[in-house]
Design a protein around this motif. Structure first.
Motif, PDB file in Angstrom:
ATOM      1  N   VAL A 191      -6.628  13.968   6.699  1.00 13.33           N
ATOM      2  CA  VAL A 191      -6.611  12.515   6.774  1.00 13.33           C
ATOM      3  C   VAL A 191      -5.695  11.983   5.669  1.00 13.33           C
ATOM      4  O   VAL A 191      -5.881  12.301   4.489  1.00 13.33           O
ATOM      5  CB  VAL A 191      -8.035  11.927   6.591  1.00 13.33           C
ATOM      6  N   GLU A 192      -4.693  11.204   6.068  1.00 15.03           N
ATOM      7  CA  GLU A 192      -3.806  10.564   5.103  1.00 15.03           C
ATOM      8  C   GLU A 192      -4.349   9.165   4.811  1.00 15.03           C
ATOM      9  O   GLU A 192      -4.610   8.390   5.722  1.00 15.03           O
ATOM     10  CB  GLU A 192      -2.391  10.459   5.666  1.00 15.03           C
ATOM     11  N   ARG A 193      -4.536   8.883   3.529  1.00 11.35           N
ATOM     12  CA  ARG A 193      -5.069   7.582   3.123  1.00 11.35           C
ATOM     13  C   ARG A 193      -3.976   6.756   2.468  1.00 11.35           C
ATOM     14  O   ARG A 193      -3.144   7.280   1.732  1.00 11.35           O
ATOM     15  CB  ARG A 193      -6.226   7.767   2.148  1.00 11.35           C
ATOM     16  N   SER A 194      -4.027   5.461   2.731  1.00  7.23           N
ATOM     17  CA  SER A 194      -3.147   4.513   2.053  1.00  7.23           C
ATOM     18  C   SER A 194      -3.997   3.738   1.063  1.00  7.23           C
ATOM     19  O   SER A 194      -5.117   3.317   1.389  1.00  7.23           O
ATOM     20  CB  SER A 194      -2.506   3.550   3.049  1.00  7.23           C
ATOM     21  N   TYR A 195      -3.449   3.532  -0.135  1.00 11.40           N
ATOM     22  CA  TYR A 195      -4.187   2.901  -1.230  1.00 11.40           C
ATOM     23  C   TYR A 195      -3.476   1.637  -1.700  1.00 11.40           C
ATOM     24  O   TYR A 195      -2.261   1.514  -1.589  1.00 11.40           O
ATOM     25  CB  TYR A 195      -4.285   3.850  -2.425  1.00 11.40           C
ATOM     26  N   ARG A 196      -4.257   0.750  -2.274  1.00 15.07           N
ATOM     27  CA  ARG A 196      -3.699  -0.382  -3.015  1.00 15.07           C
ATOM     28  C   ARG A 196      -4.628  -0.661  -4.183  1.00 15.07           C
ATOM     29  O   ARG A 196      -5.786  -0.240  -4.204  1.00 15.07           O
ATOM     30  CB  ARG A 196      -3.482  -1.596  -2.136  1.00 15.07           C
ATOM     31  N   VAL A 197      -4.093  -1.383  -5.152  1.00 16.06           N
ATOM     32  CA  VAL A 197      -4.861  -1.724  -6.344  1.00 16.06           C
ATOM     33  C   VAL A 197      -5.857  -2.821  -5.993  1.00 16.06           C
ATOM     34  O   VAL A 197      -5.501  -3.822  -5.371  1.00 16.06           O
ATOM     35  CB  VAL A 197      -3.930  -2.197  -7.486  1.00 16.06           C
ATOM     36  N   HIS A 198      -7.071  -2.617  -6.394  1.00 20.06           N
ATOM     37  CA  HIS A 198      -8.112  -3.643  -6.275  1.00 20.06           C
ATOM     38  C   HIS A 198      -7.987  -4.492  -7.543  1.00 20.06           C
ATOM     39  O   HIS A 198      -8.544  -4.143  -8.581  1.00 20.06           O
ATOM     40  CB  HIS A 198      -9.488  -2.979  -6.147  1.00 20.06           C
ATOM     41  N   GLN A 199      -7.200  -5.571  -7.447  1.00 22.33           N
ATOM     42  CA  GLN A 199      -6.759  -6.325  -8.619  1.00 22.33           C
ATOM     43  C   GLN A 199      -7.880  -6.692  -9.585  1.00 22.33           C
ATOM     44  O   GLN A 199      -7.732  -6.572 -10.790  1.00 22.33           O
ATOM     45  CB  GLN A 199      -6.021  -7.594  -8.194  1.00 22.33           C
ATOM     46  N   SER A 200      -8.990  -7.156  -9.065  1.00 19.65           N
ATOM     47  CA  SER A 200     -10.062  -7.615  -9.953  1.00 19.65           C
ATOM     48  C   SER A 200     -10.701  -6.469 -10.734  1.00 19.65           C
ATOM     49  O   SER A 200     -11.335  -6.695 -11.761  1.00 19.65           O
ATOM     50  CB  SER A 200     -11.132  -8.373  -9.163  1.00 19.65           C
ATOM     51  N   GLU A 201     -10.527  -5.241 -10.272  1.00 16.25           N
ATOM     52  CA  GLU A 201     -11.096  -4.087 -10.954  1.00 16.25           C
ATOM     53  C   GLU A 201     -10.102  -3.400 -11.884  1.00 16.25           C
ATOM     54  O   GLU A 201     -10.465  -2.508 -12.631  1.00 16.25           O
ATOM     55  CB  GLU A 201     -11.622  -3.071  -9.935  1.00 16.25           C
ATOM     56  N   GLU A 208       0.863  -1.184   0.000  1.00 18.71           N
ATOM     57  CA  GLU A 208       0.000   0.000   0.000  1.00 18.71           C
ATOM     58  C   GLU A 208       0.890   1.220   0.000  1.00 18.71           C
ATOM     59  O   GLU A 208       2.008   1.179   0.485  1.00 18.71           O
ATOM     60  CB  GLU A 208      -0.929   0.005   1.218  1.00 18.71           C
ATOM     61  N   LEU A 209       0.375   2.308  -0.566  1.00 21.95           N
ATOM     62  CA  LEU A 209       1.127   3.558  -0.597  1.00 21.95           C
ATOM     63  C   LEU A 209       0.176   4.721  -0.348  1.00 21.95           C
ATOM     64  O   LEU A 209      -0.989   4.675  -0.744  1.00 21.95           O
ATOM     65  CB  LEU A 209       1.808   3.767  -1.956  1.00 21.95           C
ATOM     66  N   THR A 210       0.696   5.763   0.273  1.00 21.97           N
ATOM     67  CA  THR A 210      -0.066   7.002   0.435  1.00 21.97           C
ATOM     68  C   THR A 210       0.154   7.858  -0.816  1.00 21.97           C
ATOM     69  O   THR A 210       1.045   7.584  -1.624  1.00 21.97           O
ATOM     70  CB  THR A 210       0.422   7.789   1.663  1.00 21.97           C
ATOM     71  N   THR A 211      -0.635   8.904  -0.933  1.00 20.28           N
ATOM     72  CA  THR A 211      -0.457   9.826  -2.052  1.00 20.28           C
ATOM     73  C   THR A 211       0.914  10.481  -1.984  1.00 20.28           C
ATOM     74  O   THR A 211       1.567  10.677  -3.017  1.00 20.28           O
ATOM     75  CB  THR A 211      -1.581  10.882  -2.060  1.00 20.28           C
ATOM     76  N   THR A 212       1.390  10.773  -0.795  1.00 20.65           N
ATOM     77  CA  THR A 212       2.728  11.352  -0.633  1.00 20.65           C
ATOM     78  C   THR A 212       3.791  10.378  -1.139  1.00 20.65           C
ATOM     79  O   THR A 212       4.732  10.778  -1.843  1.00 20.65           O
ATOM     80  CB  THR A 212       2.988  11.708   0.846  1.00 20.65           C
ATOM     81  N   GLN A 213       3.658   9.095  -0.817  1.00 25.61           N
ATOM     82  CA  GLN A 213       4.617   8.096  -1.291  1.00 25.61           C
ATOM     83  C   GLN A 213       4.538   7.941  -2.816  1.00 25.61           C
ATOM     84  O   GLN A 213       5.560   7.761  -3.481  1.00 25.61           O
ATOM     85  CB  GLN A 213       4.365   6.755  -0.600  1.00 25.61           C
ATOM     86  N   LEU A 214       3.333   8.020  -3.357  1.00 25.45           N
ATOM     87  CA  LEU A 214       3.192   7.985  -4.809  1.00 25.45           C
ATOM     88  C   LEU A 214       3.902   9.172  -5.447  1.00 25.45           C
ATOM     89  O   LEU A 214       4.586   9.040  -6.457  1.00 25.45           O
ATOM     90  CB  LEU A 214       1.712   7.981  -5.210  1.00 25.45           C
ATOM     91  N   ARG A 215       3.736  10.348  -4.849  1.00 21.20           N
ATOM     92  CA  ARG A 215       4.399  11.547  -5.382  1.00 21.20           C
ATOM     93  C   ARG A 215       5.911  11.419  -5.311  1.00 21.20           C
ATOM     94  O   ARG A 215       6.621  11.880  -6.193  1.00 21.20           O
ATOM     95  CB  ARG A 215       3.946  12.803  -4.628  1.00 21.20           C
ATOM     96  N   ASP A 216       6.429  10.784  -4.249  1.00 18.67           N
ATOM     97  CA  ASP A 216       7.870  10.570  -4.145  1.00 18.67           C
ATOM     98  C   ASP A 216       8.370   9.689  -5.292  1.00 18.67           C
ATOM     99  O   ASP A 216       9.467   9.881  -5.793  1.00 18.67           O
ATOM    100  CB  ASP A 216       8.236   9.901  -2.815  1.00 18.67           C
ATOM    101  N   ARG A 217       7.554   8.729  -5.697  1.00 16.49           N
ATOM    102  CA  ARG A 217       7.947   7.809  -6.765  1.00 16.49           C
ATOM    103  C   ARG A 217       7.662   8.374  -8.162  1.00 16.49           C
ATOM    104  O   ARG A 217       8.232   7.916  -9.140  1.00 16.49           O
ATOM    105  CB  ARG A 217       7.228   6.476  -6.585  1.00 16.49           C
ATOM    106  N   LEU A 218       6.769   9.344  -8.226  1.00 18.16           N
ATOM    107  CA  LEU A 218       6.408   9.992  -9.495  1.00 18.16           C
ATOM    108  C   LEU A 218       6.558  11.507  -9.336  1.00 18.16           C
ATOM    109  O   LEU A 218       5.569  12.241  -9.388  1.00 18.16           O
ATOM    110  CB  LEU A 218       4.967   9.624  -9.883  1.00 18.16           C
TER     111      LEU A 218
END
Length: 181
Positions: free
Chosen positions: A67-77, A24-34
């Motif tokens: 509120v900081e949210r952590s996300y992951r891919v819902h594989q089936s979707e 799982e990653l937060t939006t901040t972690q996604l921004r660090d990677r992108l």
């Protein structure tokens, strides 16, 4: 299942590729990677993917009045199913493939831009091969490859494991005037 337009936007594709294989990653972690994706753009596309059910919120925690949210891919979707692919026009497929290949090229460029990138040591591989198969044999081949990758998507980091991105493209190679018979 997602529709192709939800998945095939260049920024959304990069977000999904970044999250694939990550717990799982937060939006901040996604921004660090992108880092080339602005905050507003990142939030907008994460929200769109979440609203579509492609990303799921797995954790929320208060941080400095927000509120900081952590996300992951819902594989089936996160797949474009066979029915959706069948309804796509040739131009839809061309656009989807362009976004896909641009995302793969971007991943590869980001990898090569790292100071510690060492393609031979790290097993970088890009290869094409041709096989002569019936429709049934082709279906079995695709199923075998997808099953091999799927078996390894449930492993976790650690114990010497390194994340590798596997990108597959299957293209029929029919000579001009050749029939299917």
């Amino acid at each position: 299942m997602a529709n192709a337009n939800q998945l095939m936007h260049p920024v959304r594709m990069r977000i999904l590729q970044t999250l694939l294989g990550a717990d799982e990653l937060t939006t901040t972690q996604l921004r660090d990677r992108l880092p080339d994706v602005s905050a507003a753009t990142m939030y907008r596309h994460v929200a769109a993917l979440t609203q579509a059910g492609i990303l799921e919120v797995v954790r929320e925690r208060p941080v400095r009045g927000t509120v900081e949210r952590s996300y992951r891919v819902h594989q089936s979707e996160a797949l474009v199913d066979a029915d959706t692919r069948a309804s796509m026009t040739k131009d839809d497929h061309r656009q989807a493939f362009t976004v896909f290949t641009a995302a793969v090229m971007g991943d590869f460029d980001r990898y090569l831009s790292r100071d510690d990138a060492d393609p031979p040591r790290e097993g970088v591989l890009y290869r094409q091969g041709a096989v002569w198969v019936t429709d049934e044999e082709f279906t079995a081949l695709v199923d075998e490859i997808e099953a091999a990758v799927e078996r390894r998507t449930h492993t976790t980091p650690g114990d010497g494991r390194r994340r590798h991105v596997v990108s597959l493209v299957f293209v029929p190679d029919k000579a001009a005037g050749e029939s299917d018979a």
